[in-house]
Design a protein around this motif. Sequence first.
Motif, PDB file in Angstrom:
ATOM      1  N   ALA A  33       0.827  -1.201   0.000  1.00 31.90           N
ATOM      2  CA  ALA A  33       0.000   0.000   0.000  1.00 31.90           C
ATOM      3  C   ALA A  33       0.864   1.256   0.000  1.00 31.90           C
ATOM      4  CB  ALA A  33      -0.937  -0.004   1.213  1.00 31.90           C
ATOM      5  N   VAL A  34       1.895   1.278   0.834  1.00 32.23           N
ATOM      6  CA  VAL A  34       2.772   2.456   0.894  1.00 32.23           C
ATOM      7  C   VAL A  34       3.481   2.650  -0.439  1.00 32.23           C
ATOM      8  CG1 VAL A  34       4.871   3.387   1.959  1.00 32.23           C
ATOM      9  CG2 VAL A  34       3.092   2.370   3.385  1.00 32.23           C
ATOM     10  N   ARG A  35       3.957   1.569  -1.024  1.00 34.30           N
ATOM     11  CA  ARG A  35       4.661   1.689  -2.312  1.00 34.30           C
ATOM     12  C   ARG A  35       3.742   2.242  -3.397  1.00 34.30           C
ATOM     13  NH1 ARG A  35       6.442  -1.789  -6.815  1.00 34.30           N
ATOM     14  NH2 ARG A  35       8.576  -1.187  -7.346  1.00 34.30           N
ATOM     15  N   ASN A  36       2.469   1.894  -3.318  1.00 31.14           N
ATOM     16  CA  ASN A  36       1.510   2.363  -4.316  1.00 31.14           C
ATOM     17  C   ASN A  36       0.744   3.597  -3.880  1.00 31.14           C
ATOM     18  OD1 ASN A  36       2.043   0.389  -6.275  1.00 31.14           O
ATOM     19  ND2 ASN A  36       0.779  -1.107  -5.205  1.00 31.14           N
ATOM     20  N   ARG A  37       1.206   4.214  -2.775  1.00 33.62           N
ATOM     21  CA  ARG A  37       0.607   5.467  -2.276  1.00 33.62           C
ATOM     22  C   ARG A  37      -0.878   5.297  -1.979  1.00 33.62           C
ATOM     23  NH1 ARG A  37       3.277   7.094  -7.090  1.00 33.62           N
ATOM     24  NH2 ARG A  37       5.375   7.874  -6.707  1.00 33.62           N
ATOM     25  N   ARG A  38      -1.207   4.220  -1.316  1.00 31.13           N
ATOM     26  CA  ARG A  38      -2.584   3.934  -0.942  1.00 31.13           C
ATOM     27  C   ARG A  38      -2.719   3.829   0.568  1.00 31.13           C
ATOM     28  NH1 ARG A  38      -5.869   2.478  -5.298  1.00 31.13           N
ATOM     29  NH2 ARG A  38      -4.927   3.469  -7.116  1.00 31.13           N
ATOM     30  N   GLU A  39      -3.953   3.983   1.050  1.00 34.62           N
ATOM     31  CA  GLU A  39      -4.214   3.917   2.480  1.00 34.62           C
ATOM     32  C   GLU A  39      -4.413   2.490   2.979  1.00 34.62           C
ATOM     33  OE1 GLU A  39      -4.126   6.446   4.631  1.00 34.62           O
ATOM     34  OE2 GLU A  39      -3.461   7.701   2.982  1.00 34.62           O
ATOM     35  N   GLY A  40      -4.744   1.580   2.073  1.00 34.12           N
ATOM     36  CA  GLY A  40      -4.902   0.189   2.472  1.00 34.12           C
ATOM     37  C   GLY A  40      -6.264  -0.154   3.031  1.00 34.12           C
ATOM     38  N   GLY A  41      -7.286   0.638   2.727  1.00 33.67           N
ATOM     39  CA  GLY A  41      -8.630   0.341   3.211  1.00 33.67           C
ATOM     40  C   GLY A  41      -9.336  -0.695   2.367  1.00 33.67           C
ATOM     41  N   MET A  42     -10.574  -0.998   2.744  1.00 31.35           N
ATOM     42  CA  MET A  42     -11.373  -1.982   2.001  1.00 31.35           C
ATOM     43  C   MET A  42     -11.852  -1.383   0.681  1.00 31.35           C
ATOM     44  SD  MET A  42     -13.679  -3.679   5.014  1.00 31.35           S
ATOM     45  CE  MET A  42     -12.912  -4.478   6.425  1.00 31.35           C
ATOM     46  N   MET A  43     -11.737  -2.161  -0.395  1.00 32.79           N
ATOM     47  CA  MET A  43     -12.173  -1.688  -1.710  1.00 32.79           C
ATOM     48  C   MET A  43     -13.661  -1.359  -1.721  1.00 32.79           C
ATOM     49  SD  MET A  43      -9.604  -1.492  -3.784  1.00 32.79           S
ATOM     50  CE  MET A  43     -10.376  -1.503  -5.409  1.00 32.79           C
ATOM     51  N   SER A  44     -14.459  -2.139  -0.973  1.00 37.64           N
ATOM     52  CA  SER A  44     -15.906  -1.924  -0.973  1.00 37.64           C
ATOM     53  C   SER A  44     -16.295  -0.597  -0.338  1.00 37.64           C
ATOM     54  CB  SER A  44     -16.610  -3.067  -0.231  1.00 37.64           C
ATOM     55  OG  SER A  44     -16.199  -3.103   1.131  1.00 37.64           O
ATOM     56  N   LYS A  45     -15.397  -0.025   0.471  1.00 36.47           N
ATOM     57  CA  LYS A  45     -15.690   1.242   1.139  1.00 36.47           C
ATOM     58  C   LYS A  45     -14.933   2.413   0.526  1.00 36.47           C
ATOM     59  CE  LYS A  45     -16.608  -1.081   5.528  1.00 36.47           C
ATOM     60  NZ  LYS A  45     -18.060  -1.036   5.313  1.00 36.47           N
ATOM     61  N   ARG A  46     -14.254   2.143  -0.580  1.00 31.46           N
ATOM     62  CA  ARG A  46     -13.439   3.180  -1.211  1.00 31.46           C
ATOM     63  C   ARG A  46     -14.296   4.071  -2.095  1.00 31.46           C
ATOM     64  NH1 ARG A  46      -9.606   1.925  -6.074  1.00 31.46           N
ATOM     65  NH2 ARG A  46      -8.678   3.947  -6.420  1.00 31.46           N
ATOM     66  N   PRO A  47     -14.146   5.411  -2.018  1.00 38.36           N
ATOM     67  CA  PRO A  47     -14.889   6.306  -2.900  1.00 38.36           C
ATOM     68  C   PRO A  47     -14.556   6.022  -4.364  1.00 38.36           C
ATOM     69  CG  PRO A  47     -13.837   7.531  -1.129  1.00 38.36           C
ATOM     70  CD  PRO A  47     -13.287   6.143  -1.086  1.00 38.36           C
ATOM     71  N   VAL A  48     -15.540   6.196  -5.232  1.00 38.91           N
ATOM     72  CA  VAL A  48     -15.322   5.984  -6.664  1.00 38.91           C
ATOM     73  C   VAL A  48     -14.436   7.098  -7.199  1.00 38.91           C
ATOM     74  CG1 VAL A  48     -16.405   5.811  -8.923  1.00 38.91           C
ATOM     75  CG2 VAL A  48     -17.525   4.823  -6.932  1.00 38.91           C
ATOM     76  N   SER A  49     -13.314   6.721  -7.821  1.00 35.42           N
ATOM     77  CA  SER A  49     -12.398   7.711  -8.388  1.00 35.42           C
ATOM     78  C   SER A  49     -11.509   7.023  -9.384  1.00 35.42           C
ATOM     79  CB  SER A  49     -11.542   8.372  -7.305  1.00 35.42           C
ATOM     80  OG  SER A  49     -10.720   7.408  -6.689  1.00 35.42           O
ATOM     81  N   LYS A  50     -10.819   7.826 -10.195  1.00 30.64           N
ATOM     82  CA  LYS A  50      -9.863   7.276 -11.155  1.00 30.64           C
ATOM     83  C   LYS A  50      -8.602   6.823 -10.447  1.00 30.64           C
ATOM     84  CE  LYS A  50     -10.839   9.489 -15.599  1.00 30.64           C
ATOM     85  NZ  LYS A  50     -10.240  10.305 -16.674  1.00 30.64           N
ATOM     86  N   ASP A  51      -8.031   5.705 -10.919  1.00 27.34           N
ATOM     87  CA  ASP A  51      -6.722   5.288 -10.442  1.00 27.34           C
ATOM     88  C   ASP A  51      -5.673   6.047 -11.245  1.00 27.34           C
ATOM     89  OD1 ASP A  51      -7.900   3.545  -8.755  1.00 27.34           O
ATOM     90  OD2 ASP A  51      -7.541   1.763  -9.984  1.00 27.34           O
ATOM     91  N   LYS A  52      -4.802   6.786 -10.558  1.00 26.74           N
ATOM     92  CA  LYS A  52      -3.801   7.559 -11.265  1.00 26.74           C
ATOM     93  C   LYS A  52      -2.437   7.377 -10.628  1.00 26.74           C
ATOM     94  CE  LYS A  52      -6.557  11.213 -13.352  1.00 26.74           C
ATOM     95  NZ  LYS A  52      -6.668  12.656 -13.565  1.00 26.74           N
ATOM     96  N   GLY A  53      -1.424   7.550 -11.463  1.00 26.32           N
ATOM     97  CA  GLY A  53      -0.076   7.652 -10.958  1.00 26.32           C
ATOM     98  C   GLY A  53       0.606   6.354 -10.584  1.00 26.32           C
ATOM     99  N   LEU A  54       0.041   5.200 -10.953  1.00 29.59           N
ATOM    100  CA  LEU A  54       0.654   3.935 -10.573  1.00 29.59           C
ATOM    101  C   LEU A  54       1.308   3.284 -11.781  1.00 29.59           C
ATOM    102  CD1 LEU A  54      -2.057   2.502  -8.210  1.00 29.59           C
ATOM    103  CD2 LEU A  54      -0.091   3.899  -7.651  1.00 29.59           C
ATOM    104  N   SER A  55       2.340   2.550 -11.521  1.00 20.39           N
ATOM    105  CA  SER A  55       3.099   1.910 -12.572  1.00 20.39           C
ATOM    106  C   SER A  55       2.797   0.428 -12.669  1.00 20.39           C
ATOM    107  CB  SER A  55       4.603   2.095 -12.323  1.00 20.39           C
ATOM    108  OG  SER A  55       5.348   1.306 -13.194  1.00 20.39           O
ATOM    109  N   ALA A  56       2.907  -0.099 -13.907  1.00 22.81           N
ATOM    110  CA  ALA A  56       2.802  -1.544 -14.103  1.00 22.81           C
ATOM    111  C   ALA A  56       4.127  -2.230 -13.857  1.00 22.81           C
ATOM    112  CB  ALA A  56       2.329  -1.850 -15.520  1.00 22.81           C
ATOM    113  N   ASP A  57       5.189  -1.473 -13.623  1.00 20.76           N
ATOM    114  CA  ASP A  57       6.508  -2.067 -13.433  1.00 20.76           C
ATOM    115  C   ASP A  57       6.945  -2.789 -14.686  1.00 20.76           C
ATOM    116  OD1 ASP A  57       6.594  -2.920  -9.893  1.00 20.76           O
ATOM    117  OD2 ASP A  57       6.780  -1.052 -10.915  1.00 20.76           O
TER     118      ASP A  57
END
Length: 358
Positions: free
Chosen positions: A334-358
């Motif tokens: 989660a830290v590497r991907n700049r995320r909070e690590g919460g449950m997906m079902s409770k996550r606000p709807v938004s675009k995924d941005k700024g992440l790499s496929a490596d």
Amino acid sequence: MRDIIEDVKRWREAGKTDFALATIVETRGSSLRPAGARMLITPDGDVAGSVSSGCVDGDVIAEMEFVLQGREAIRRPNFGISDEQAWSAGLACGGAIDLLVERWNSLHEQLMAEVEARRPVAFVSRIDAAKPPAHLLHTSDGATHGTLGDPDLDGEVLMDIASAWPGPYAQKHSYPQGEFFIEVIVPPPTLVIFGATDIAVSLAALSRVLGFGIIVSDARRAFLREERFPGIETRFGWPQDVFKSEDFGVSHAVVVLFHDPKFDVPALKLALRSDAFYIGLLGSRKTQADRRASLVELGLTEQDLTRIYGPIGLDIGGKEPAMIALSVLAEIVAVRNRREGGMMSKRPVSKDKGLSAD
């Protein structure tokens, strides 16, 4: 990029040098692969990688063949993946992807070399279908190769790369001169585990599944037995004797599991003076406070201490060593991907941005 390297090398050995490349430059909704994912084909029909885990790869290949035939230098297809298509491929949900399809060129070769050498690298692609292909590559030693066709634009893009560094990062950018896809591709993370405990055994095993590099260190030889960490690098000795702070770069995560101040404090001191992207400490809040007080006495600042994730891990409720290891690894990802690590079902709807496929 990483998942097509071996295929490219094998094709080259067979005398094949002409490839078409498809790259995801933007995703919307629950896309099947992230921005930066790539697929490659040869005129003979050899395929490497995937941009959809199967749902629309056949349609993408048709676009790539169009480019290989020389009918256009660049294509910008987009695909919406329905829930029905996703389920038919064994996936849970649909989404949409925008692609850049072009011919493989010498800068892609340089990009592959940097990725294979496990060095951070930035890569920029022009994604305007009406304009000719253009790329810029920026390496970790500060060198820049290629151009986007405008020195002012190159400079502005390099400033955006600096803001995204050290990555991982993958996002579309708009400038007056057009649209460009900027990536910062980083090496696979390396996990350094201080304290060869039962938690470390599970953490090393789980991390290996995710492709992490792993080093386990302890000054207690009995804990570093090979049968506990088969095939994993181990280092015997006190933290300050077997590592230097400069050993930990931006792709390193450091986990301190000793639960003993004489080991915890020197390990944390090393990590806090490094560029590690994650530093985690096992222990209760009282243990955390005690270790922090000791570090302050050694000259670390309160600002330095904000880098410590402790108590370590995400709150998933498990108490067994393997469960604790799972919560720690989840927090690292989660830290590497700049995320909070919460449950997906409770996550606000938004675009995924700024992440790499490596």
